[in-house]
Design an enzyme around this catalytic site. Structure first.
Site, PDB file in Angstrom:
ATOM      1  N   ASP A  87       0.846  -1.185   0.000  1.00 58.73           N
ATOM      2  CA  ASP A  87       0.000   0.000   0.000  1.00 58.73           C
ATOM      3  C   ASP A  87       0.883   1.238   0.000  1.00 58.73           C
ATOM      4  OD1 ASP A  87       0.858  -0.239   2.636  1.00 58.73           O
ATOM      5  OD2 ASP A  87      -1.046   0.417   3.495  1.00 58.73           O
ATOM      6  N   TYR A  89       2.879   4.784   0.806  1.00 60.18           N
ATOM      7  CA  TYR A  89       3.486   5.346   2.009  1.00 60.18           C
ATOM      8  C   TYR A  89       2.437   6.178   2.746  1.00 60.18           C
ATOM      9  CZ  TYR A  89       8.009   4.168  -0.154  1.00 60.18           C
ATOM     10  OH  TYR A  89       9.070   3.520  -0.727  1.00 60.18           O
ATOM     11  N   PHE A 100       6.912   2.029  -4.129  1.00 62.24           N
ATOM     12  CA  PHE A 100       8.290   2.239  -3.652  1.00 62.24           C
ATOM     13  C   PHE A 100       8.831   3.640  -3.935  1.00 62.24           C
ATOM     14  CE2 PHE A 100       8.044  -2.404  -4.231  1.00 62.24           C
ATOM     15  CZ  PHE A 100       8.437  -2.831  -2.967  1.00 62.24           C
ATOM     16  N   HIS A 213      11.071  -9.397   0.429  1.00 60.71           N
ATOM     17  CA  HIS A 213      10.827  -7.959   0.312  1.00 60.71           C
ATOM     18  C   HIS A 213      12.143  -7.208   0.569  1.00 60.71           C
ATOM     19  CE1 HIS A 213       9.118  -3.983   1.232  1.00 60.71           C
ATOM     20  NE2 HIS A 213       8.055  -4.402   0.568  1.00 60.71           N
TER      21      HIS A 213
END
Length: 249
Positions: A87, A89, A100, A213
């Site tokens: 989701d 920031y 990202f 991740h």
């Protein structure tokens, strides 16, 4: 500029939040526009829209200012790589509608720093002075979060509101579009999202890359550490072998 003042390109402010819902979709390419419009017209989409409108009316601060910016910058027929995030920031000025990515001038988050570190190690790419990935998006890298909105200071606050139904459809559309694509699936959440890639298109022509991740908590954890995975180099090698232009990371 869209009719309701929500720009779909580099005019978007570095610090901002969602102010109007739903946005005008005219600036999206037709394939994406149809998918998004169909979703918003569905029962799930209408319930999501009602909840978003209710939260905005109550004064909630919702990020990013453009939830569909990844689609605007990367039309379906130009997608060559997909990088799935979770989701947006949830801090002020961070989310810019691309997984990202943060606007220039915003401190680079730890996961993105590890992405840049991997790029430097595998391809010798010099770490940039900013964290905006708009230049990736414009080259055909779909930077898609699986949930497209979040409230200030509340991670995953809009998870299971219905966004996942839309983003599942977007991933299927890429898988079925007839062009070989690289899917970078980092972490269990993204990998679960990618379970339907092969199912969507039968014998898959795609390259599906999996690793942990890039978060500092998991980037070096076995069995699939992100650091050292070589995914960016593997992606360019795959694109080259399929007569596609490589990504200037």
């Amino acid at each position: 500029m869209s009719q309701q003042g929500l720009p779909f390109d580099d005019e978007v402010p570095a610090a901002g939040h969602l102010t109007v819902w739903p946005p005008v979709l005219a600036d999206l390419a037709p394939a994406w526009r149809t998918l998004v419009a169909d979703f918003l017209d569905s029962d799930v989409g209408q319930r999501l829209s009602a909840r978003l409108a209710e939260r905005l009316a109550a004064g909630a601060v919702v990020y990013p200012p453009e939830p569909f910016r990844a689609l605007a910058l990367t039309p379906l027929d130009r997608v060559r790589v997909v990088i799935l995030g979770q989701d947006p920031y949830h801090g002020p000025g961070q989310a810019e509608g691309l997984s990202f990515s943060v606007p220039a001038g915003v401190r680079i988050p730890p996961s993105l720093r590890n992405m840049f570190k991997e790029l430097q190690q595998s391809l010798g790419v010099v770490t940039p002075p900013h964290g905006s990935l708009v230049h990736w998006a414009r080259q055909g890298v779909l930077l898609l979060n699986t949930c497209l909105t979040v409230e200030d200071g509340q991670p995953a606050s809009h998870a299971r509101w219905g966004w996942e139904v839309l983003t599942d459809a977007l991933v299927r559309a890429v898988a079925q579009n007839g062009q070989a694509v690289v899917f970078m699936l980092w972490g269990a959440h993204a990998q679960a999202k990618g379970d339907g890639i092969d199912a969507a298109c039968g014998t898959s022509p795609h390259l599906v890359l999996k690793a942990n991740h890039p978060s500092p908590l998991s980037a070096m954890r076995p069995p699939e550490p992100f650091l050292g995975c070589g995914h960016f180099a593997l992606a360019n090698d795959f694109l080259s072998r399929h007569a596609q232009k490589t990504i200037d990371w």
